[in-house]
Write an enzyme that holds these catalytic residues in place. Structure first.
Site, PDB file in Angstrom:
ATOM      1  N   ARG A   1      10.818  83.384  24.603  1.00 20.78           N
ATOM      2  CA  ARG A   1      11.813  83.779  23.599  1.00 20.78           C
ATOM      3  C   ARG A   1      11.168  83.680  22.223  1.00 20.78           C
ATOM      4  O   ARG A   1      10.518  82.678  21.886  1.00 20.78           O
ATOM      5  CB  ARG A   1      13.018  82.840  23.700  1.00 20.78           C
ATOM      6  CG  ARG A   1      14.124  83.116  22.687  1.00 20.78           C
ATOM      7  CD  ARG A   1      15.055  84.197  23.139  1.00 20.78           C
ATOM      8  NE  ARG A   1      16.109  84.416  22.170  1.00 20.78           N
ATOM      9  CZ  ARG A   1      17.251  83.714  22.116  1.00 20.78           C
ATOM     10  NH1 ARG A   1      17.461  82.730  22.985  1.00 20.78           N
ATOM     11  NH2 ARG A   1      18.168  84.001  21.218  1.00 20.78           N
TER      12      ARG A   1
ATOM     13  N   GLU B   1      12.032  88.870  23.707  1.00 25.24           N
ATOM     14  CA  GLU B   1      11.237  88.131  24.688  1.00 25.24           C
ATOM     15  C   GLU B   1       9.827  88.713  24.741  1.00 25.24           C
ATOM     16  O   GLU B   1       9.659  89.930  24.839  1.00 25.24           O
ATOM     17  CB  GLU B   1      11.888  88.271  26.064  1.00 25.24           C
ATOM     18  CG  GLU B   1      11.536  87.170  27.024  1.00 25.24           C
ATOM     19  CD  GLU B   1      12.499  86.004  26.968  1.00 25.24           C
ATOM     20  OE1 GLU B   1      12.232  84.990  27.621  1.00 25.24           O
ATOM     21  OE2 GLU B   1      13.532  86.103  26.264  1.00 25.24           O
TER      22      GLU B   1
ATOM     23  N   LYS C   1      24.478  82.771  30.519  1.00 25.66           N
ATOM     24  CA  LYS C   1      23.438  83.257  31.420  1.00 25.66           C
ATOM     25  C   LYS C   1      23.951  83.140  32.854  1.00 25.66           C
ATOM     26  O   LYS C   1      24.317  82.063  33.315  1.00 25.66           O
ATOM     27  CB  LYS C   1      22.117  82.505  31.220  1.00 25.66           C
ATOM     28  CG  LYS C   1      22.197  81.001  31.125  1.00 25.66           C
ATOM     29  CD  LYS C   1      20.837  80.423  30.770  1.00 25.66           C
ATOM     30  CE  LYS C   1      20.900  78.908  30.616  1.00 25.66           C
ATOM     31  NZ  LYS C   1      19.600  78.341  30.196  1.00 25.66           N
TER      32      LYS C   1
ATOM     33  N   LYS D   1      18.194  89.094  32.229  1.00 27.98           N
ATOM     34  CA  LYS D   1      17.646  87.851  31.682  1.00 27.98           C
ATOM     35  C   LYS D   1      16.149  87.817  31.989  1.00 27.98           C
ATOM     36  O   LYS D   1      15.735  87.591  33.122  1.00 27.98           O
ATOM     37  CB  LYS D   1      18.330  86.626  32.284  1.00 27.98           C
ATOM     38  CG  LYS D   1      17.859  85.325  31.622  1.00 27.98           C
ATOM     39  CD  LYS D   1      18.490  84.110  32.227  1.00 27.98           C
ATOM     40  CE  LYS D   1      18.058  82.864  31.458  1.00 27.98           C
ATOM     41  NZ  LYS D   1      16.593  82.738  31.308  1.00 27.98           N
TER      42      LYS D   1
ATOM     43  N   GLU E   1      22.997  92.228  29.930  1.00 30.49           N
ATOM     44  CA  GLU E   1      21.581  92.559  29.851  1.00 30.49           C
ATOM     45  C   GLU E   1      20.830  91.760  30.916  1.00 30.49           C
ATOM     46  O   GLU E   1      21.312  90.726  31.388  1.00 30.49           O
ATOM     47  CB  GLU E   1      20.999  92.173  28.479  1.00 30.49           C
ATOM     48  CG  GLU E   1      21.719  92.733  27.279  1.00 30.49           C
ATOM     49  CD  GLU E   1      21.237  92.073  26.000  1.00 30.49           C
ATOM     50  OE1 GLU E   1      20.084  91.588  25.982  1.00 30.49           O
ATOM     51  OE2 GLU E   1      22.007  92.007  25.039  1.00 30.49           O
TER      52      GLU E   1
ATOM     53  N   ARG F   1      10.776  80.018  20.295  1.00 36.31           N
ATOM     54  CA  ARG F   1      12.036  79.287  20.234  1.00 36.31           C
ATOM     55  C   ARG F   1      11.817  77.823  19.890  1.00 36.31           C
ATOM     56  O   ARG F   1      12.689  77.160  19.344  1.00 36.31           O
ATOM     57  CB  ARG F   1      12.760  79.378  21.587  1.00 36.31           C
ATOM     58  CG  ARG F   1      14.218  79.001  21.513  1.00 36.31           C
ATOM     59  CD  ARG F   1      14.822  78.913  22.897  1.00 36.31           C
ATOM     60  NE  ARG F   1      14.604  77.595  23.487  1.00 36.31           N
ATOM     61  CZ  ARG F   1      15.060  77.240  24.662  1.00 36.31           C
ATOM     62  NH1 ARG F   1      15.711  78.107  25.413  1.00 36.31           N
ATOM     63  NH2 ARG F   1      14.853  76.030  25.143  1.00 36.31           N
TER      64      ARG F   1
END
Length: 542
Positions: free
Chosen positions: A236, A284, A409, A231, A229, A256
């Site tokens: 977040r 996000e 990531k 980033k 996906e 987050r």
């Protein structure tokens, strides 16, 4: 207070995980529930706001230690931390106190905010007289709001799990969201008899965090075993739609950082109201207008506003880019493999109204039949307005915290440019005697103009070398800041750049840091503002 100070010193002075875990277990095993609650509060990154102005503490310390202001200032510059400076300069304690941690916090620290200056001085100086230097340091950190303990919550959870016999994931769930450091809370936290599906109607799940990919992606196995996906560069968050025991339905937005940010994003509250009860989405928050994602700098305009006005909501509307389903119909799905969670997320999304789907946008899967093909698509990240790719194992559960193996990531290489050191300032803590905070400049015509600050990226040996250069090549001093002869060139790395009216250079960098010291490059060959403007033009931000 003595026992928590001893724990604080161990955690601050050792780098060995085993020693930290043992110290945590020993402390919580011996502490009362009231003390353990406050210790956990501080260890999880929470702290009271500053209760006494720093200027008053400085003045009282000078008076008690009979120091002239210049000597205090010199000491402060050498130490680099106000709380530690005061703890070191005060005369030896006159007596000793065995008061427990909770009494110090509840009866001495927190009430200071309501006292006038004279009463504050009496209370603080009395406390100083009962504490040794190490305890004073902790006390000073508490009253200045500067307490930071360098330990991960995972380590604290591991220690509590060993003591309670509970799984760390259950403890993490119980710690999410707002809670008060009371004996009742701590007792309930470690209670074995509570059910595992016990989240209150407002509480989010602990976030699963990815590690940076350090090796070639082919080392992860076959590409078809992974979901790729984009980033995204936003906030977040988890979006929850739940009802409480009385049947009242509410929507919640959690960052987050375990901060409830519902009121800051009314668009997402409306989206949450369109979700089925018992739903938890992970995704996000992104600024989005006219069919495109705006910059993180735009989003920052919303971050600090508790209740944004109509103009700001119009100028910087947001969407929720969703990529995981953690709860459906009130059932915790975190143990379900990612591939199945994604299928259920797509079905949920398809059932939403058109208006809700405009606010809740599925993060697309980036499909490829080989790692080489995926690498080619990754090179288009900046054109997509993203930071790279996320790689998630299709069979992975949704874990707690940052764990290796299942989520990675794969970020694109940062922007780089060469800049000249212009100003320096001493660091803090262990680096208070070294110049480690740097301001860099680039060329504008025939003049070097400051445009970015950076604090990290050099080795200890390089820092010592730069420190010697600064001391030997100072041109002027402005309080703690020195300007230096423009002779050293460094390569800076950064994730993005934007036009900025707040900066004299007209640009702002995102996450600047030092990549390397360019011993090979003369100052005349450093980059210019024209180079930076060209980068902006290439991104369509000129």
């Amino acid at each position: 207070m003595k026992h928590f100070t001893a724990l604080y010193l161990v955690l601050d002075q050792t780098t060995k995980t085993g020693e930290k875990t043992a110290a945590l277990q020993a402390y919580f095993a011996a502490a009362s529930a009231r003390d353990a609650a406050w210790a956990l509060y501080f260890l999880s990154g929470r702290k009271p706001r500053q209760v006494v102005p720093s200027a008053r503490l400085k003045q009282w310390c000078q008076e008690l230690a009979e120091l002239p202001p210049w000597l205090f200032d010199e000491s402060y510059q050498a130490v680099g931390d106000l709380a530690e400076t005061i703890a070191l300069l005060l005369p030896p304690e006159a007596e000793s106190s065995d008061a427990p941690l909770h009494e110090w916090v509840e009866a001495r620290v927190l009430p200071l905010r309501q006292l006038d200056e004279a009463a504050q001085r009496a209370a603080v100086t009395q406390s100083w007289q009962q504490l040794d230097p190490a305890q004073r340091l902790l006390f000073n950190k508490l009253i200045t709001g500067g307490l930071r303990i360098g330990i991960s919550q995972q380590l604290v959870l591991r220690a509590l799990a060993a003591l309670s016999g509970l799984d760390a994931a259950i403890l993490a769930q119980r710690l999410m969201g707002e809670w008060q450091p009371t004996a009742e809370f701590y007792t309930a936290l470690i209670a074995v008899e509570a059910s595992e599906n016990e989240a209150t109607h407002s509480r989010p799940y602990p976030f699963f965090l990815a590690f940076p990919l350090e090796a070639a992606p082919a080392t992860l196995g076959e590409v078809h075993e992974w979901q790729a996906e984009w980033k995204w560069d936003g906030i977040r968050a988890q979006l929850l739609r739940r009802k409480d025991s009385s049947g009242s339905r509410q929507s919640f937005v959690w960052s987050r950082g375990e901060e409830l940010i519902t009121e800051r994003f009314p668009e997402l509250v409306a989206l949450g109201d369109a979700l089925p009860d018992g739903t938890a989405l992970d995704g996000e928050i992104l600024p989005f207008k006219d069919g495109r994602v705006l910059t993180f700098q735009d989003l920052q305009k919303r971050i600090g506003r508790q209740q944004p006005g109509a103009k700001l909501l119009s100028d910087v509307p947001v969407i929720f880019k969703v990529y995981d389903l953690l709860e459906a119909d009130g059932t915790d799905l975190r143990a379900v493999p990612l591939a199945e969670r994604r299928q259920r997320l797509e079905s949920l999304h398809a059932a939403l109204t058109v208006e809700a789907r405009a606010r809740c946008i599925l993060s697309p899967i980036v499909r490829a039949d080989s790692w080489e093909s995926l690498a080619v698509q990754r090179e288009q990240s900046r054109a997509q307005g993203v930071e790279g790719l996320m790689l998630k194992r299709l069979t992975s559960p949704y874990r707690t915290g940052r764990q290796r193996g299942d989520w990675w990531k794969w970020k694109i290489e940062p922007f780089t440019l060469d800049a000249v050191l212009l100003y320096a300032q001493r660091g803090h803590g262990r680096r208070a005697n070294l110049y480690t905070d740097y301001t860099f400049g680039v060329w504008k015509g025939g003049e070097l103009v400051p445009f970015a600050k950076a604090y990290s990226g050099l080795t200890d040996e390089e820092i010592a070398q730069v420190d010697r250069f600064i001391r030997q090549n100072t041109r002027e001093s402005f309080g703690p800041v020195r300007s230096v002869n423009p002779e050293l060139v460094f390569e800076l790395a950064f994730e993005g750049l934007q036009r900025s009216k707040r900066h004299k250079s007209g640009v702002a960098l995102r996450f600047p840091r030092i990549l390397r010291w360019r011993h090979d490059k003369p100052v005349a060959e450093a980059d210019s503002l024209e180079t930076i403007y060209a980068m902006l033009d290439a991104q369509g931000k000129g």
